[in-house]
Motif scaffolding. Structure first.
Motif, PDB file in Angstrom:
ATOM      1  N   GLU A   1       4.659 -18.234  -1.066  1.00  0.00           N
ATOM      2  CA  GLU A   1       5.517 -17.237  -0.445  1.00  0.00           C
ATOM      3  C   GLU A   1       4.993 -16.925   0.946  1.00  0.00           C
ATOM      4  O   GLU A   1       3.912 -17.335   1.329  1.00  0.00           O
ATOM      5  CB  GLU A   1       5.500 -15.944  -1.259  1.00  0.00           C
ATOM      6  CG  GLU A   1       6.088 -16.055  -2.635  1.00  0.00           C
ATOM      7  CD  GLU A   1       6.040 -14.719  -3.380  1.00  0.00           C
ATOM      8  OE1 GLU A   1       5.694 -13.699  -2.770  1.00  0.00           O
ATOM      9  OE2 GLU A   1       6.354 -14.723  -4.567  1.00  0.00           O
ATOM     10  N   ASP A   2       5.766 -16.142   1.668  1.00  0.00           N
ATOM     11  CA  ASP A   2       5.252 -15.590   2.905  1.00  0.00           C
ATOM     12  C   ASP A   2       4.074 -14.704   2.547  1.00  0.00           C
ATOM     13  O   ASP A   2       3.946 -14.267   1.403  1.00  0.00           O
ATOM     14  CB  ASP A   2       6.330 -14.766   3.607  1.00  0.00           C
ATOM     15  CG  ASP A   2       7.452 -15.641   4.141  1.00  0.00           C
ATOM     16  OD1 ASP A   2       7.195 -16.818   4.444  1.00  0.00           O
ATOM     17  OD2 ASP A   2       8.589 -15.144   4.240  1.00  0.00           O
ATOM     18  N   PRO A   3       3.211 -14.387   3.504  1.00  0.00           N
ATOM     19  CA  PRO A   3       2.074 -13.510   3.178  1.00  0.00           C
ATOM     20  C   PRO A   3       2.557 -12.156   2.676  1.00  0.00           C
ATOM     21  O   PRO A   3       3.433 -11.546   3.278  1.00  0.00           O
ATOM     22  CB  PRO A   3       1.323 -13.371   4.495  1.00  0.00           C
ATOM     23  CG  PRO A   3       2.201 -13.926   5.545  1.00  0.00           C
ATOM     24  CD  PRO A   3       3.245 -14.765   4.894  1.00  0.00           C
TER      25      PRO A   3
ATOM     26  N   HIS B   1      -4.651 -14.562   6.787  1.00  0.00           N
ATOM     27  CA  HIS B   1      -4.623 -13.472   7.766  1.00  0.00           C
ATOM     28  C   HIS B   1      -5.825 -12.550   7.568  1.00  0.00           C
ATOM     29  O   HIS B   1      -6.460 -12.128   8.538  1.00  0.00           O
ATOM     30  CB  HIS B   1      -3.332 -12.660   7.640  1.00  0.00           C
ATOM     31  CG  HIS B   1      -2.118 -13.430   8.034  1.00  0.00           C
ATOM     32  ND1 HIS B   1      -1.708 -13.554   9.339  1.00  0.00           N
ATOM     33  CD2 HIS B   1      -1.237 -14.127   7.286  1.00  0.00           C
ATOM     34  CE1 HIS B   1      -0.627 -14.293   9.392  1.00  0.00           C
ATOM     35  NE2 HIS B   1      -0.315 -14.653   8.152  1.00  0.00           N
TER      36      HIS B   1
ATOM     37  N   ASN C   1      -1.434 -12.921  -1.994  1.00  0.00           N
ATOM     38  CA  ASN C   1      -1.330 -14.360  -2.219  1.00  0.00           C
ATOM     39  C   ASN C   1      -2.177 -15.121  -1.198  1.00  0.00           C
ATOM     40  O   ASN C   1      -2.768 -14.533  -0.287  1.00  0.00           O
ATOM     41  CB  ASN C   1       0.135 -14.805  -2.190  1.00  0.00           C
ATOM     42  CG  ASN C   1       0.824 -14.510  -0.874  1.00  0.00           C
ATOM     43  OD1 ASN C   1       0.204 -14.131   0.113  1.00  0.00           O
ATOM     44  ND2 ASN C   1       2.142 -14.680  -0.861  1.00  0.00           N
ATOM     45  N   SER C   2      -2.217 -16.458  -1.363  1.00  0.00           N
ATOM     46  CA  SER C   2      -3.054 -17.283  -0.495  1.00  0.00           C
ATOM     47  C   SER C   2      -2.602 -17.221   0.963  1.00  0.00           C
ATOM     48  O   SER C   2      -3.428 -17.326   1.872  1.00  0.00           O
ATOM     49  CB  SER C   2      -3.073 -18.726  -0.994  1.00  0.00           C
ATOM     50  OG  SER C   2      -1.766 -19.238  -1.098  1.00  0.00           O
ATOM     51  N   SER C   3      -1.306 -17.051   1.201  1.00  0.00           N
ATOM     52  CA  SER C   3      -0.822 -16.934   2.582  1.00  0.00           C
ATOM     53  C   SER C   3      -1.412 -15.697   3.260  1.00  0.00           C
ATOM     54  O   SER C   3      -1.778 -15.726   4.430  1.00  0.00           O
ATOM     55  CB  SER C   3       0.701 -16.843   2.611  1.00  0.00           C
ATOM     56  OG  SER C   3       1.267 -17.994   2.049  1.00  0.00           O
TER      57      SER C   3
ATOM     58  N   ASP D   1      -4.834 -19.118  -5.402  1.00  0.00           N
ATOM     59  CA  ASP D   1      -3.428 -18.937  -5.084  1.00  0.00           C
ATOM     60  C   ASP D   1      -3.070 -17.466  -4.954  1.00  0.00           C
ATOM     61  O   ASP D   1      -2.147 -17.107  -4.235  1.00  0.00           O
ATOM     62  CB  ASP D   1      -2.549 -19.561  -6.169  1.00  0.00           C
ATOM     63  CG  ASP D   1      -2.711 -21.071  -6.196  1.00  0.00           C
ATOM     64  OD1 ASP D   1      -2.636 -21.686  -5.118  1.00  0.00           O
ATOM     65  OD2 ASP D   1      -2.922 -21.623  -7.284  1.00  0.00           O
TER      66      ASP D   1
ATOM     67  N   ALA E   1       1.607 -17.878  -4.780  1.00  0.00           N
ATOM     68  CA  ALA E   1       1.307 -18.754  -3.652  1.00  0.00           C
ATOM     69  C   ALA E   1       2.600 -19.403  -3.177  1.00  0.00           C
ATOM     70  O   ALA E   1       3.553 -19.528  -3.931  1.00  0.00           O
ATOM     71  CB  ALA E   1       0.303 -19.818  -4.069  1.00  0.00           C
TER      72      ALA E   1
END
Length: 160
Positions: free
Chosen positions: A86-88, A107, A101-103, A70, A84
């Motif tokens: 949230e937006d990147p 990328h 975070n995972s977002s 996460d 985790a």
């Protein structure tokens, strides 16, 4: 709490662990692997071979993706890491710690990794890619509030 991957380059960097499932990843050239694996840190423990800061970072980041983490804390980063869902978000602290975070990990996996990113140019490479793709870079210093939206001052320098 989900899985937090914590990247270290020396067993002495472990410190207090956050709540939830923790995976400690020692990223080094093998110097501390035996000492690290023999210690009981009350977490999952893995070793990845690394030669340089960027190489260590990518070893930890790739392990985090494999574990479905996460969030990732690297280089002594401990407080204010993005959660985790949230937006990147990429968070940097003044001491050189990196968290995401995972977002953000999604990328990170897509970006081409040039040779200079495997050395000391990792932070510059990360910030440049964030600027290029519009991903927020947050300050993760001791007094950082995760709800604050300040940008890292170096963003202006890199984009000017």
């Amino acid at each position: 709490m989900g899985i937090t991957v914590i990247g270290i380059t020396h067993p002495g960097q472990v410190g207090a662990l956050p709540d939830g499932t923790n995976v400690l990843v020692l990223a080094d050239d093998g110097t501390y692997a035996e000492e690290f694996l023999e210690a009981d840190f009350r977490a999952h423990q893995l070793v990845v071979r690394a030669h340089g800061r960027g190489s260590a970072f990518f070893g930890v980041a790739d392990t985090a993706r494999e574990w479905g983490a996460d969030r990732v804390l690297f280089g002594g980063f401990r407080r204010g890491a993005p959660e985790a869902g949230e937006d990147p978000v990429l968070a940097l602290d003044p001491a050189g710690g990196i968290a995401f975070n995972s977002s953000f990990a999604g990328h990170l996996a897509e970006w081409v990794r040039p040779a200079n990113a495997y050395g000391d140019g990792i932070v510059t490479w990360l910030v440049q890619n964030c600027v290029r793709t519009g991903i927020r870079v947050a300050r993760g210093d001791v007094g950082w509030n995760p709800l604050r939206t300040d940008d890292v001052p170096s963003l202006r320098k890199l984009t000017a």
